[in-house]
Design an enzyme around this catalytic site. Structure first.
Site, short mmCIF file in Angstrom:
data_model
loop_
_atom_site.label_atom_id
_atom_site.label_comp_id
_atom_site.label_asym_id
_atom_site.label_seq_id
_atom_site.Cartn_x
_atom_site.Cartn_y
_atom_site.Cartn_z
CD GLU A 1 -90.65 -0.64 -10.30
OE1 GLU A 1 -91.83 -0.66 -10.99
OE2 GLU A 1 -90.10 0.46 -10.40
CB SER B 1 -93.53 6.62 12.41
OG SER B 1 -93.55 5.38 11.51
CG HIS C 1 -88.89 11.15 2.56
ND1 HIS C 1 -88.01 10.96 3.46
CD2 HIS C 1 -90.05 10.62 3.33
CE1 HIS C 1 -88.64 10.54 4.68
NE2 HIS C 1 -89.78 10.65 4.84
CB SER C 2 -91.53 7.58 1.55
OG SER C 2 -92.64 8.42 1.60
C1 LIG Z 1 -91.81 13.84 14.92
C2 LIG Z 1 -91.96 13.86 13.79
N1 LIG Z 1 -92.03 14.77 12.65
C3 LIG Z 1 -92.36 14.70 11.33
C4 LIG Z 1 -92.23 13.32 10.75
C5 LIG Z 1 -92.63 13.30 9.30
N2 LIG Z 1 -91.13 13.01 8.66
C6 LIG Z 1 -91.03 11.54 8.46
S1 LIG Z 1 -89.58 11.41 7.78
C7 LIG Z 1 -89.03 13.10 8.00
C8 LIG Z 1 -87.69 13.67 7.34
C9 LIG Z 1 -86.38 13.08 8.00
O1 LIG Z 1 -85.36 13.34 7.49
P1 LIG Z 1 -83.94 12.68 7.85
O2 LIG Z 1 -84.02 12.90 9.43
O3 LIG Z 1 -82.99 13.86 7.37
O4 LIG Z 1 -83.82 11.48 7.40
P2 LIG Z 1 -83.97 10.77 5.90
O5 LIG Z 1 -85.46 10.69 5.58
O6 LIG Z 1 -83.28 12.04 5.08
O7 LIG Z 1 -83.35 9.54 5.98
C10 LIG Z 1 -90.16 13.81 8.42
C11 LIG Z 1 -90.11 15.02 8.52
C12 LIG Z 1 -92.33 12.48 11.66
N3 LIG Z 1 -92.22 10.90 11.14
N4 LIG Z 1 -92.14 12.46 12.99
#
Ligand SMILES: Cc1ncc(C[n+]2csc(CCOP(=O)(O)OP(=O)(O)O)c2C)c(N)n1
Ligand SMILES: [Mg+2]
Length: 431
Positions: A107, A193, A322-323
């Protein structure tokens, strides 16, 4: 071992060949028996004369280990970890406190008070079940959605808030995006990240622990999406070949941002990859905190005792977006989310278990909800009042001796703020 035997045998054949001269004797030694087993250094099963490709799904799916059903009933008493009431209460209170903190910080982002946030809704069981099964000095490498592990280890609400607000009390000095926690004291490596970079790093740390005979393990959390990165392969293979005491803990929550698992992989999830790397592997119900606990505890015990890696795939569901940069209604239905929220939630499952034991009741639930909310709001309000770190801290801590280019930028910023400081909210920052 098999390769070494094969080599010795090959050497013996060569020697015999040199000694014997008759054609019949040579043939007998070169082709000893039709039942001969392959001697390739890289694989040694039986020879076959039928052309069959291996089916990726030979079994009807790798089974999901669980201890409790959705009503919190223990399915097989031999699997009940029989945790004392106070431990179960700690599991429950951590899960619910995390849930409350998530709601308030989510929030807070929506109101523009912090820049970004990621909730852990629905995955609380994977965090606390695994955290409770580790030794407190085991080293944790997280991905970003594992705040409950840090909370279980005692990270205070004030520091969670400090990091998300990036105020002057943040140990990271406000340089990271929210949710990138880290704690040297609690053996939790700072989140970064770029996906999956923590996986080979965790293996390296586990290798160092093995060489030190440290009696510690490393746990490395990652999502099923991150498991598609090349770093995951490198990490798994190094861990297996170097016999590292590391637990790979995959939170399979169904999505990688908007990519569902049906588009993420074709095999039977992440656990199916374990045998390919020679890693002992198990799939568990991640919404069953006791199943997560049992699997992590046994994997941790064996990883340290036998110096070998383990892979745990915890099946769960990401109930939140997701975020805060994502709107999941664009790619999944409200009904789907509702199912996991209402029918198969790790918190309600554990609550049913506690109610069944007489360790919890409506009145205690109400009182704890109120108390946990008060704790979070108190930390939140204190964080709002804090100033941001001094802008000068942007330039410290990376280099031992500040390089000239960076020194110029640092001095340039100081000069700029002296001249035009009135145009910036400098009152909100430390000097
Ligand atoms: C190398 C890289 N590629 C893309 C991203 C963008 N990104 C951030 S989180 C995410 C999805 C990750 O999904 P998952 O591993 O299943 O974790 P969850 O968010 O479901 O917990 C992506 C594609 C990144 N942070 N780093
Ligand atoms: Mg995921």
């Amino acid at each position: 071992m098999a390769a070494a035997c094969g080599m010795r045998r090959g050497l013996r054949l060569l020697q015999l060949r040199g000694l014997r001269t008759g054609h019949a004797a040579r043939q007998q030694e070169e082709f000893p028996s039709p039942a001969e087993r392959p001697q390739f250094p890289g694989a040694s099963a039986a020879f076959v004369d039928t052309l069959d490709f291996i089916q990726p799904n030979v079994l009807a799916g790798i089974p999901v280990y669980r201890v409790m059903d959705r009503q919190g009933q223990i399915l097989n008493p031999s699997q009940d970890p029989q945790l004392p009431a106070e431990t179960v209460l700690k599991l429950y209170k951590t899960m619910t406190l995390l849930n409350t903190m998530d709601r308030i910080l989510y929030e807070s982002q929506r109101q523009g008070r912090i820049s970004f946030y990621m909730t852990n809704y629905g995955e609380e069981g994977t965090h606390v079940g695994s955290a409770a099964a580790l030794d407190p000095t085991d080293l944790v490498f997280g991905q970003y959605r594992e705040a409950g592990v840090l909370m279980y280890r005692g990270y205070p609400l004030d520091l969670f808030m400090a990091q998300c607000y990036g105020h002057a009390g943040d140990p990271g000095k406000g340089r990271q995006m929210p949710v990138h926690y880290g704690s040297r004291d609690l053996h939790f490596v700072t989140i970064s990240s770029p996906l999956a970079t923590q996986i080979p790093q965790a293996v390296g740390a586990a290798y160092a622990m093995k060489r030190d005979n440290a009696d510690r393990a490393v746990i490395c959390y990652f999502g099923e999406g991150a498991a598609s990165e090349g770093d995951a392969h490198a990490g798994f293979n190094f861990a297996a070949t170097l016999d590292c005491p590391v637990l790979f803990f995959c939170r399979n929550n169904g999505y990688a941002i908007s990519t569902p698992t049906s588009e993420q992989y074709r095999g039977d999830g992440i656990v199916a990859r374990g045998p390919g790397y020679g890693i002992l592997s198990i799939r568990v119900d991640g919404n069953d905190v006791f199943a997560v606990y049992n699997a992590t505890r046994e994997a941790r015990r064996r990883a340290v005792a036998e110096n070998q890696p383990f892979l745990i795939e915890a099946m769960t569901y990401r109930i939140g977006h997701h975020s805060t940069s994502d709107d999941s209604s664009a790619y999944r239905s409200v009904d789907e989310v509702d199912y996991w929220d209402k029918q198969d939630h790790p918190i309600s499952r554990l609550r049913h278990y506690m109610l069944g034991r007489g360790w919890w009741d409506e009145a205690r639930e109400k009182a704890w909800r109120k108390e946990s909310r008060r704790q979070v709001l108190e930390a939140f309000e204190a964080a709002e009042r804090r100033r941001k770190p001094s802008p000068q801290l942007l330039f410290s801590d990376v280099y031992c001796d500040t390089p000239p280019g960076l020194a110029r930028q640092r001095d340039g910023l100081a000069r700029h703020l002296r001249l035009y400081g009135e145009h910036y909210p400098l009152a909100l920052f430390d000097k």
